[in-house]
Design a protein around this motif. Sequence first.
Motif, PDB file in Angstrom:
ATOM      1  N   GLU A 135     -51.904 -16.224  27.290  1.00 30.32           N
ATOM      2  CA  GLU A 135     -51.703 -17.789  27.885  1.00 30.32           C
ATOM      3  C   GLU A 135     -50.457 -17.800  28.485  1.00 30.32           C
ATOM      4  O   GLU A 135     -49.438 -17.166  28.085  1.00 30.32           O
TER       5      GLU A 135
ATOM      6  N   ARG B  13     -46.706 -19.661  29.077  1.00 30.09           N
ATOM      7  CA  ARG B  13     -45.638 -20.354  28.327  1.00 30.09           C
ATOM      8  C   ARG B  13     -45.595 -21.903  28.776  1.00 30.09           C
ATOM      9  O   ARG B  13     -46.420 -22.232  29.519  1.00 30.09           O
ATOM     10  N   ALA B  14     -44.846 -22.572  28.006  1.00 25.76           N
ATOM     11  CA  ALA B  14     -44.702 -24.082  27.941  1.00 25.76           C
ATOM     12  C   ALA B  14     -44.516 -24.400  29.779  1.00 25.76           C
ATOM     13  O   ALA B  14     -44.855 -25.752  30.002  1.00 25.76           O
ATOM     14  N   ASP B  15     -43.812 -23.515  30.321  1.00 23.23           N
ATOM     15  CA  ASP B  15     -43.353 -23.974  31.618  1.00 23.23           C
ATOM     16  C   ASP B  15     -44.394 -23.535  32.866  1.00 23.23           C
ATOM     17  O   ASP B  15     -44.546 -23.629  34.132  1.00 23.23           O
TER      18      ASP B  15
END
Length: 271
Positions: free
Chosen positions: A18, A20-22
């Motif tokens: 997956e 990352r947050a960005d």
Amino acid sequence: MILRHYARRGRIALSFVEPRADGWFAADDLLAAFSKGVDLAVVSQVVFNTGQVFLELPALIAAAHAAGARVLVDVYHSLGVLPVDVAALDADFAIGGSYKYLRGGPGACFLYLHPRHLDGSLTTLDTGWFAKREPFAYQRPDPPQFASGGDAFLESTPAILPWYQARAGQVFTLAIGVQRLRAYSLLQQQRLVALLRERGVDADGGTRERGAFVIIRDAHAVELALVLQERGVHGDARGSYLRLCPDVLTTDAELVAAAEIHAAVRADRNI
């Protein structure tokens, strides 16, 4: 989608790395996944929604091979955008098509196999009658007798017209050169990003770690894309990412108009 379907039918075990947050993928996360043991790693050279270019792709392929995995590279968003050399990358397989940046229209897609896989040691789950050793003998030997080399991966009767349609785009790309197209694309993206930012719209693009399109990250991306199309700005949305892709034929006046219309739409809808 095809891989998910195979997994549901029990043909393969499928796992995902997956972002990352960005929204960006980290090479370290892929390397960690390879170390767990995989048979086939599927990696996009340019990610379809964010435009992220995997600059670490050579190292990723080498690491996957060291872990015993084969690598399939998706070049749909890099072919015709970046210099792509699957032989230098040592990719086992690559998939791509002409309908994006090769400007060839739909229907002309391909699978590349590294020469080391042309010895008949690999077979595909899905083939058509063109994959037979003697397709026009109209026989059905059991087990099937596949053609040699890459022909063993062919499907059924191909559509011929899309390949002729695609040739013009390939001739154009070769005549101009991918390096020149890339340089001009980066300039166009930088211009569009500057125009949007001048109007208060946060946009990204025009850097070496991105592909051919500018992105605007917004929860209303799908709605924005539809409204912009109604007003003559033809972009699209992938999830929360609005994609705007200047073409070599796009004029500066069109870039200015796209930025102005986009800012006006956001103002009208209080986005």
